[in-house]
Design an enzyme around this catalytic site. Structure first.
Site, short mmCIF file in Angstrom:
data_model
loop_
_atom_site.label_atom_id
_atom_site.label_comp_id
_atom_site.label_asym_id
_atom_site.label_seq_id
_atom_site.Cartn_x
_atom_site.Cartn_y
_atom_site.Cartn_z
N GLY A 77 32.56 38.32 48.42
CA GLY A 77 33.18 38.54 47.11
C GLY A 77 33.97 39.82 46.99
CB SER A 78 35.66 41.04 43.95
OG SER A 78 36.15 42.24 43.43
#
Lengths: 401, 130
Positions: free
Chosen positions: B62-63
């Site tokens: 993810g980010s």
């Protein structure tokens, strides 16, 4: 990992808490990637600037590092608003207040508050072979590929840690052997305007998300074209480096002999435009150009197209650029020409990190595949991805036909 | 008692009850930043609170905003006591270092379950299960 006596001292906290924490971050990343030592960086570029992406706790982290100061010249990614004209843009006041807290927190650390994804167009261009720690993915891809500087794709906190320590771990794209092409791509598609280069980048990133492509058949590859291609390739994939035959500085020594071969043709490009557009027709609230931030050349081209014409009263035409480029465009009368036609030139921000979803916009036209990738989720707007000229036409007519 | 050797990513020592996830975790998406509860539907830990636990999972994703989410959890007293991963990735590593949460990875064997009293001693590169 080998650490110098000075680095060991910093890790013992002898130069304060902030430098200790920041060096721990750099060393921790070095451990994960198997770096054998740390190297100095010449500059950093830090992401996590818009309050929309940084959030309250990110802001607290930046504030907690004060009174430490950055060790090397450092700039910022775009913020969530034009730092001077936010009210005219329609940015909510309480967002603006928090955004200014973020900017002040970075400023206190000695960071240059140039808020731009294209610092290389505004006086911050690394030289060939120079090690830097940059975070904005489009700028990382641009400086690695087009200038031959060396940076990994940093996150906001790791770029900030490099800014405070002046160091990064020696791994990834800092190493010569990791910069060679891994695939060859024959580009047979005809590339006309900037949006075609943007569409090409999107196809490359999607097709080869972890590769370093060697591109054949790409001509007319100037700064604007490289900027457009770098941004979309880094948005649809993890691309941080590509080579263009006969153009980019490391292409020659990284030839593609014996590599797996791919192809991008006109059909692929057309597919990208269609795939990225969630709108087919109808009213458009905002035409937003400047992802990445526009160059002076692009602003001049827009002014020429807008001469003697008026933007539709139901649509806004906004350009996003960096402060130095706008100042120059003002001196040259370009901003006056754009404003005379009803357009606006904003600095420090862009259509993705501004809180568009809270500013009454629901449909947007862009000439950037990167903006089209992010807009539906980041800003909750429907989007049409098309050419620069078509974007201007949409602004004049107020709708997509 | 079982002692498992591992690699240190973020220093410190902590103990608590293990919470084991066979599936990856993204701090931006899997975890509710307000409560530390796993909110991703179909996640094996769905509905569990990670606060105060020795959180064990294979990999992250993810980010990069995830680093700040972990930092935010720790500022609110909702962070895990320590984290054990099969393979650490940069987002959680940076978040753990920012938050003074011990983080180790590459244990000799990745054979864990939930509910065991677990000590993570990152500086001695040891996980102790009792």
């Amino acid at each position: 990992m080998y650490l110098t006596n000075e680095q060991e001292a910093i890790l013992r906290g002898e130069e304060g808490w902030a430098r200790k924490k920041c060096l721990e971050i750099i060393v921790g990343l070095g451990e994960i990637y198997g770096a054998d030592r740390l190297i100095p960086v010449a500059s950093t570029q830090i992401s996590g600037v818009s309050y929309k992406t940084l959030g309250e706790y990110g802001l607290q982290w930046v504030e907690s590092l004060s009174p430490s100061r950055v060790a090397v010249p450092s700039t910022l990614n775009p913020a969530g608003m034009d730092l001077s004209l936010w009210s005219e843009m329609g940015v909510p006041e309480e967002f603006a207040y928090k955004q200014m807290r973020v900017i002040r927190a970075y400023e206190k650390l000695g960071i240059i508050t140039l808020c731009s994804c294209t610092p290389y167009l505004a006086g911050m261009a690394p030289r060939f072979g120079e090690h830097v720690a940059w975070a904005e993915s489009s700028a990382v891809c641009f400086v690695n590929s087009y200038l031959g500087a060396r940076t990994n794709r940093e996150g906001g906190p790791s770029a900030l840690a490099s800014a405070i320590t002046g160091l990064t771990a020696y791994y990834g794209l800092h190493l010569e052997e990791n910069r060679k092409s891994t695939v060859e791509v024959e580009v047979s598609a005809s590339l006309v305007g900037l949006s075609d280069y943007s569409a090409l980048g999107y196809c490359l990133g999607k097709m080869l998300p972890q590769d370093i492509p060697y591109l054949k058949g790409v001509s007319n590859f100037g700064v604007e074209e490289a900027k457009a291609l770098s941004a979309s390739a880094a948005a649809s994939g993890n691309m941080a480096l590509y080579h263009v035959e006969g153009v980019t500085p490391e292409a020659e020594k990284s030839n593609s002999y014996g590599l797996e071969r791919h192809r991008v043709d006109d059909k692929d490009l057309k597919g990208a435009y269609e795939e990225l557009s969630t709108l087919r027709s109808g009213r458009i609230d905002l035409v937003a150009l400047g992802c990445p931030h526009t160059s002076l050349t692009e602003l001049r081209a827009a002014a020429a197209l807008l001469k003697g014409r008026k933007v539709s009263p139901t649509t806004k035409l906004w350009f996003f650029t960096s402060l130095p480029v706008k100042v120059l465009a003002e001196r040259l009368g370009v901003v006056r020409e754009i404003e005379g036609a009803g357009g606006k030139v904003y600095t420090d921000c862009c259509m993705i990190v501004a809180p568009l979803e809270r500013m009454g916009f629901s449909s947007m036209a862009v000439n950037s595949a990167k903006a089209a990738v992010y807009a539906p989720t980041a800003s909750k707007v429907d989007v049409v991805f098309t050419t620069f000229e078509k974007c201007i036409t949409i602004a004049l007519e107020g709708r997509l036909t | 008692m079982r002692v498992i050797k591992c690699r240190k990513i973020s220093s410190g020592r902590a103990e608590g009850l293990s919470l084991f996830s066979p599936a990856p975790i993204s701090f931006f998406g899997t975890i509710d930043p307000e409560t530390s509860v796993v909110i991703e539907k179909n996640h094996p830990l769905y509905g569990e609170k990670i606060a105060g636990k020795i959180l064990i999972y294979p990999t992250g994703r993810g980010s990069t905003v995830g680093s700040y989410v972990l930092y935010g959890l720790s500022r609110r007293g909702l962070a895990p006591e320590a984290i054990i991963m099969r393979d650490a990735e940069p987002i959680v590593a940076v978040g753990a270092i920012m938050s003074d949460i011990p983080l180790v990875d590459k244990p000799e064997s990745f054979d864990f379950r939930s509910g065991l009293h677990t000590v993570v001693d990152a500086d001695r590169r040891e996980i102790i299960l009792t």
